[in-house]
Scaffold this active site. Structure first.
Site, mmCIF file in Angstrom:
data_model
loop_
_atom_site.group_PDB
_atom_site.id
_atom_site.type_symbol
_atom_site.label_atom_id
_atom_site.label_comp_id
_atom_site.label_asym_id
_atom_site.label_seq_id
_atom_site.Cartn_x
_atom_site.Cartn_y
_atom_site.Cartn_z
ATOM 1 C CE LYS A 1 -3.192 2.742 2.703
ATOM 2 N NZ LYS A 1 -3.970 2.672 3.803
ATOM 3 N N GLY B 1 -8.763 8.527 8.179
ATOM 4 C CA GLY B 1 -9.834 8.719 10.147
ATOM 5 C C GLY B 1 -10.721 9.664 9.788
ATOM 6 C CB ALA C 1 -8.190 6.028 3.281
ATOM 7 N N GLY C 2 -11.548 7.212 4.861
ATOM 8 C CA GLY C 2 -12.756 7.859 5.369
ATOM 9 C C GLY C 2 -14.058 7.367 5.232
ATOM 10 C CG ASN D 1 -6.979 1.140 10.678
ATOM 11 O OD1 ASN D 1 -6.083 0.635 10.329
ATOM 12 N ND2 ASN D 1 -7.530 0.002 11.757
ATOM 13 C CB SER D 2 -10.978 4.902 11.832
ATOM 14 O OG SER D 2 -8.995 5.808 11.776
#
Lengths: 263, 71
Positions: free
Chosen positions: A99, A160, A187-188, A209-210
């Site tokens: 990545k 995040g 992401a996001g 992830n977050s």
């Protein structure tokens, strides 16, 4: 209905890929990863200090999982450090998957598109399968494909932030223009429905992830995302009805009691 | 610096050790598990296969990294 797909040179079943950071404990991390059904998990590198046990608690849990590692180059702001980090990651994790992150702005963690293309070019020539973390810019996508990227990972919104897909048209356009590329929204994403939306657009997968790790109940949220991704994919494959401007009755009007023709 | 030592920077911290200093000796000094770390010197990756023959020079900037969780 089987729906396995080819990611790079590997056949996988799950279209949900998740990160291993930000969990409150290794136990919760492992439980959430298992509940997600993810077969691809992102990992990273840290500086080793003298006398420190290399086998950090998180890594000692992670390495037992039967998943594919996707090392990242998080925190790299330049091409040279990203390339060197990638080469170190390949040796440590034993995979040529990467990545690729080349960050261009500290506040937004927005990728540096120019450095990203340059680094991707170098790494693909060096035998890496590059998963570029990118903005949703059409021309950037074309440049990345031109240097050999078979996978594109546009952001939904800043890392995040949990804002979901800020520019849906851009993601849809990437899908339309690059039908052969493995398109993964990365992401996001914040809500499970954000993942569903990405999959309904025809994306091949999502990486997050977050949204899972920062939930008060990461394991349950991992299950929610797993179902959300499946629902979106199923909806995309089934075909979504066209939107209409006005109402159209779904119940047949023939034989309706007291019905009369409106003049 | 005396002739018998070499001063380098390892993960942003100064280190002074007996010269000549190979990467394998530095890793032993750092008590690293060779199979779990990767190394770069002056921003160039040095594969594990070359550690035994890589002599560190005064002022070298060494990065030693290990696996961790990531997003």
């Amino acid at each position: 209905m089987t729906d396995s797909w080819r990611l790079a040179d590997t056949q996988v079943s799950s279209r949900l890929m998740i990160g291993s950071a930000l969990y409150p404990s290794p136990e919760v991390m492992q439980s959430a990863i298992e509940a997600s059904g993810a077969e691809v998990v992102t990992v990273s590198l840290r500086r080793q200090t003298a006398g420190q046990n290399t086998d950090s608690s998180y890594w000692s849990w992670l390495k037992q999982l039967p998943v594919h590692w996707l090392p990242n180059t998080a925190g790299c702001y330049g091409v040279r450090e990203a390339v060197t980090t990638a080469q170190m990651a390949r040796e440590v994790f034993g995979t040529h998957w990467l990545k690729l992150e080349v960050i261009g702005d500290e506040q937004t963690l927005q990728p540096d598109p120019f450095g990203l293309v340059e680094a991707a070019d170098i790494l693909i020539r060096d035998g890496f399968e590059v998963f570029p973390y990118m903005t949703d810019d059409l021309v950037l996508a074309q440049r990345l494909v031109d240097v050999g990227c078979r996978i594109l990972m546009p952001w939904a919104s800043p890392i995040g932030s949990g804002q979901g897909i800020r520019h849906p048209q851009n993601i849809m356009l990437l899908r339309e223009r690059f039908p052969q590329v493995q398109l993964i929204v990365d992401a996001g994403l914040g809500r499970p429905s954000d993942a569903t939306e990405a999959m309904e657009f025809g994306c091949d997968g999502v990486l997050l992830n977050s949204a899972i790790a920062l939930s008060p109940d990461p394991t349950r949220m991992a299950g929610a995302f797993e179902q959300a991704v499946s629902a979106g994919r199923l909806g995309y494959r089934a075909g979504i009805m066209p939107q209409r401007q006005w109402a159209s009755a779904s119940t047949p009007t023939i034989g309706t009691p007291f019905w009369h023709q409106v003049p | 610096m005396s002739d018998s030592t070499v001063s380098i920077v390892v993960n942003n911290a100064p280190v002074r050790l007996k010269a000549p200093l190979r990467l394998t000796e530095l890793l032993k000094h750092m008590a690293c598990d060779d199979q779990s770390v990767a190394v770069a010197v002056n921003l160039d990756f040095v594969p594990r296969s070359r550690w035994a023959n890589h002599f560190l020079q005064p002022g070298d900037q060494v990065e030693i990294v290990a696996p961790m969780q990531g997003g």
